[in-house]
Design an enzyme around this catalytic site. Structure first.
Site, PDB file in Angstrom:
ATOM      1  N   LYS A  77      -8.556  12.868  58.873  1.00 34.48           N
ATOM      2  CA  LYS A  77      -9.261  13.824  57.736  1.00 34.48           C
ATOM      3  C   LYS A  77      -9.021  13.634  56.272  1.00 34.48           C
ATOM      4  O   LYS A  77      -7.753  13.185  55.948  1.00 34.48           O
ATOM      5  CB  LYS A  77      -8.993  15.377  58.533  1.00 34.48           C
ATOM      6  CG  LYS A  77      -7.461  15.363  58.498  1.00 34.48           C
ATOM      7  CD  LYS A  77      -7.189  16.718  59.283  1.00 34.48           C
ATOM      8  CE  LYS A  77      -5.528  17.071  59.269  1.00 34.48           C
ATOM      9  NZ  LYS A  77      -5.192  18.140  60.192  1.00 34.48           N
ATOM     10  N   ARG A  84      -4.393  30.337  64.581  1.00 32.61           N
ATOM     11  CA  ARG A  84      -5.467  29.754  63.675  1.00 32.61           C
ATOM     12  C   ARG A  84      -6.629  29.663  64.355  1.00 32.61           C
ATOM     13  O   ARG A  84      -7.623  30.414  64.382  1.00 32.61           O
ATOM     14  CB  ARG A  84      -5.101  28.569  62.951  1.00 32.61           C
ATOM     15  CG  ARG A  84      -5.797  28.069  61.894  1.00 32.61           C
ATOM     16  CD  ARG A  84      -5.163  26.939  61.065  1.00 32.61           C
ATOM     17  NE  ARG A  84      -4.833  25.559  62.031  1.00 32.61           N
ATOM     18  CZ  ARG A  84      -4.417  24.405  61.488  1.00 32.61           C
ATOM     19  NH1 ARG A  84      -4.086  24.423  60.419  1.00 32.61           N
ATOM     20  NH2 ARG A  84      -4.570  23.400  62.518  1.00 32.61           N
ATOM     21  N   TYR A 138       3.983  19.798  26.225  1.00 32.11           N
ATOM     22  CA  TYR A 138       3.417  21.167  26.197  1.00 32.11           C
ATOM     23  C   TYR A 138       4.486  22.285  26.526  1.00 32.11           C
ATOM     24  O   TYR A 138       5.312  22.255  27.420  1.00 32.11           O
ATOM     25  CB  TYR A 138       2.136  21.282  27.219  1.00 32.11           C
ATOM     26  CG  TYR A 138       1.025  20.665  26.909  1.00 32.11           C
ATOM     27  CD1 TYR A 138       0.208  21.044  25.710  1.00 32.11           C
ATOM     28  CD2 TYR A 138       0.734  19.720  27.794  1.00 32.11           C
ATOM     29  CE1 TYR A 138      -0.686  20.233  25.517  1.00 32.11           C
ATOM     30  CE2 TYR A 138      -0.596  18.848  27.497  1.00 32.11           C
ATOM     31  CZ  TYR A 138      -1.374  19.121  26.342  1.00 32.11           C
ATOM     32  OH  TYR A 138      -2.424  18.601  26.078  1.00 32.11           O
ATOM     33  N   MET A 166      -2.350  16.166  31.939  1.00 35.21           N
ATOM     34  CA  MET A 166      -3.275  15.762  32.771  1.00 35.21           C
ATOM     35  C   MET A 166      -3.562  14.229  32.905  1.00 35.21           C
ATOM     36  O   MET A 166      -3.790  13.916  33.726  1.00 35.21           O
ATOM     37  CB  MET A 166      -4.690  16.146  32.141  1.00 35.21           C
ATOM     38  CG  MET A 166      -5.937  15.794  32.955  1.00 35.21           C
ATOM     39  SD  MET A 166      -7.574  16.257  32.024  1.00 35.21           S
ATOM     40  CE  MET A 166      -7.472  18.169  32.015  1.00 35.21           C
TER      41      MET A 166
HETATM   42  C1  LIG Z   1      -4.409  17.672  60.825  1.00 36.19           C
HETATM   43  C2  LIG Z   1      -4.019  17.711  62.200  1.00 36.19           C
HETATM   44  C3  LIG Z   1      -3.254  16.708  63.069  1.00 36.19           C
HETATM   45  C4  LIG Z   1      -2.332  15.629  62.426  1.00 36.19           C
HETATM   46  O1  LIG Z   1      -1.047  16.298  61.902  1.00 36.19           O
HETATM   47  P1  LIG Z   1      -0.023  15.559  61.441  1.00 36.19           P
HETATM   48  O2  LIG Z   1       1.003  16.668  61.165  1.00 36.19           O
HETATM   49  O3  LIG Z   1      -0.408  15.039  59.973  1.00 36.19           O
HETATM   50  O4  LIG Z   1       0.479  14.375  62.330  1.00 36.19           O
HETATM   51  C5  LIG Z   1      -3.355  16.884  64.457  1.00 36.19           C
HETATM   52  N1  LIG Z   1      -3.911  18.242  65.020  1.00 36.19           N
HETATM   53  C6  LIG Z   1      -4.732  18.884  64.177  1.00 36.19           C
HETATM   54  C7  LIG Z   1      -5.528  19.863  65.193  1.00 36.19           C
HETATM   55  C8  LIG Z   1      -4.831  18.796  62.759  1.00 36.19           C
HETATM   56  O5  LIG Z   1      -5.655  19.459  62.438  1.00 36.19           O
END
Ligand SMILES: *Cc1c(COP(=O)(O)O)cnc(C)c1O
Length: 359
Positions: free
Chosen positions: A34, A129, A254, A302
């Site tokens: 992802k 969640r 800055y 930036m």
């Molecule tokens: C992102 C995610 C993972 C991977 O998690 P890591 O900590 O990067 O290994 C596994 N399962 C779910 C449901 C996730 O959203």
């Protein structure tokens, strides 16, 4: 080469996947890709993970981009689908879906499909969640089993909230809740993210879901990748574009956020929050120039940062190589200096950064 560059080391990626398999030898690997493969480049990374058994993403658009890129392995949607119209797309593209809510179950029941979708039933064992409640488990499981649009082997999943801390007793509570629920079921189980792969071998099941550790970053509190046999895949680098003197008492950047306490020289490096370098990186955050550590001073801009290379330094000149994180500068350490986590630093790399793939 462009100024800000993310160098991606494919051999490190492959070595980290091998490390996952050594830690979880009985499990298949659902490699998590992802968010542009945690900022590493979605399709490029997928192409190199030939040894993974499946891929997982968070959005159907990410899954479609993998198919467009020629990736043929099974792809799991970690949050499932959000619209009933996605179901046809999933079937046509061999996507597997999580089911975590009633609306998804109902949409699957109502669909008219020419085939079956592979489903992972996600149980909320304490993260609160996504996921159905444990008391709903048997009901969802049976309805999915009876649904003609769903493959008969309804696979089972949960997610840990605190696996990065091996001393947290909540992990065992979640594990026990899940194992009690699924007792007697023959389908595959999938529980472990990277941290659980390392900290909780008893959670491995038939599938594991590594994300961060594949990219060579430690998912475990208080450890860097080298401590757990991982190799950082990304080095974020740029170049020195100026070397200047500042006198004692002069402010830099800055807000005049830092003042020289003695005469010194600054190297200005072409990277900033416009590239994804964290603006909250404080004074003293290490930067490697020609392989030597120096402290960042003044605010991150930036497009630039300023680095204190010391009054007598003769070794730094325009065009020299600067590394913000990588093999010799753990991203875990930079994340701490910026009051964040490595995940966020990796995801925040912006389109201005160019990529080079090595190995
Ligand atoms: C992102 C995610 C993972 C991977 O998690 P890591 O900590 O990067 O290994 C596994 N399962 C779910 C449901 C996730 O959203």
């Amino acid at each position: 080469m462009a100024l800000a560059t993310a160098s991606i080391d494919f051999s490190a990626l492959e070595a980290n996947l091998a490390r996952v398999k050594a830690l979880a030898p009985q499990s298949k690997v659902m490699a998590v890709l992802k968010a542009n493969a945690y900022g590493h480049g979605l399709v490029k990374i997928a192409q190199r993970l030939a040894a993974a058994d499946a891929f997982a993403v968070a959005r159907i658009e990410e899954a479609l981009a993998l198919r467009t890129g020629g990736i043929t392995k099974p792809i799991v949607l970690l949050e499932g689908f959000f619209k009933a119209s996605d179901i046809e797309i999933m079937l046509a593209n061999n996507f597997q879906t999580i089911v975590h809510d009633e609306y998804q179950l109902e949409a699957l029941e109502k669909a008219h499909l020419s085939g079956q979708i592979k489903v992972w039933l996600k149980v909320d064992t304490g993260m609160h969640r996504l996921g159905i409640e444990p008391r709903q488990f048997e009901h969802f499981y049976q309805r999915l089993k009876q649904c003609d649009n769903v493959c008969a082997d309804v696979q089972l999943m949960t997610h840990f909230a605190c696996a990065d801390d091996a001393t947290n007793t909540y992990n065992n509570k979640q594990l026990t809740t899940f194992m009690t629920l699924v007792k007697g079921k023959e389908e595959a189980l999938c529980l472990a993210n990277s941290a659980a792969i390392i900290n909780y071998p008893q959670s491995h099941g038939q599938w594991v879901r590594p994300g961060l550790m594949m990219y060579g970053v430690s998912p475990v509190q208080g450890q860097v990748s080298a401590d757990i046999g991982l190799i950082p895949v990304m080095s974020l680098r740029s170049e020195v574009i100026a070397v200047r003197k500042v006198r004692q008492g002069e402010p830099v950047g800055y807000g005049g956020n830092w003042q020289a306490d003695k005469d010194t020289q600054l190297a200005v490096v072409a990277i900033g929050y416009g590239d994804g370098y964290p603006r909250h990186a404080g004074n003293g955050t290490p930067v490697l120039i020609n392989g030597v550590r120096y402290p960042l001073v003044g605010r991150v801009s930036m497009d630039m940062i300023t680095v204190d290379i010391g009054a007598d330094n003769q070794n730094v000149k325009v065009g020299d190589d600067a590394v913000m994180w990588g093999v010799h500068l753990p991203i875990e350490e930079i994340a701490e200096c910026a009051d964040t986590i490595p995940y966020e630093l990796l995801c925040n790399i912006t389109p201005r950064v160019s990529y080079e793939y090595l190995g």
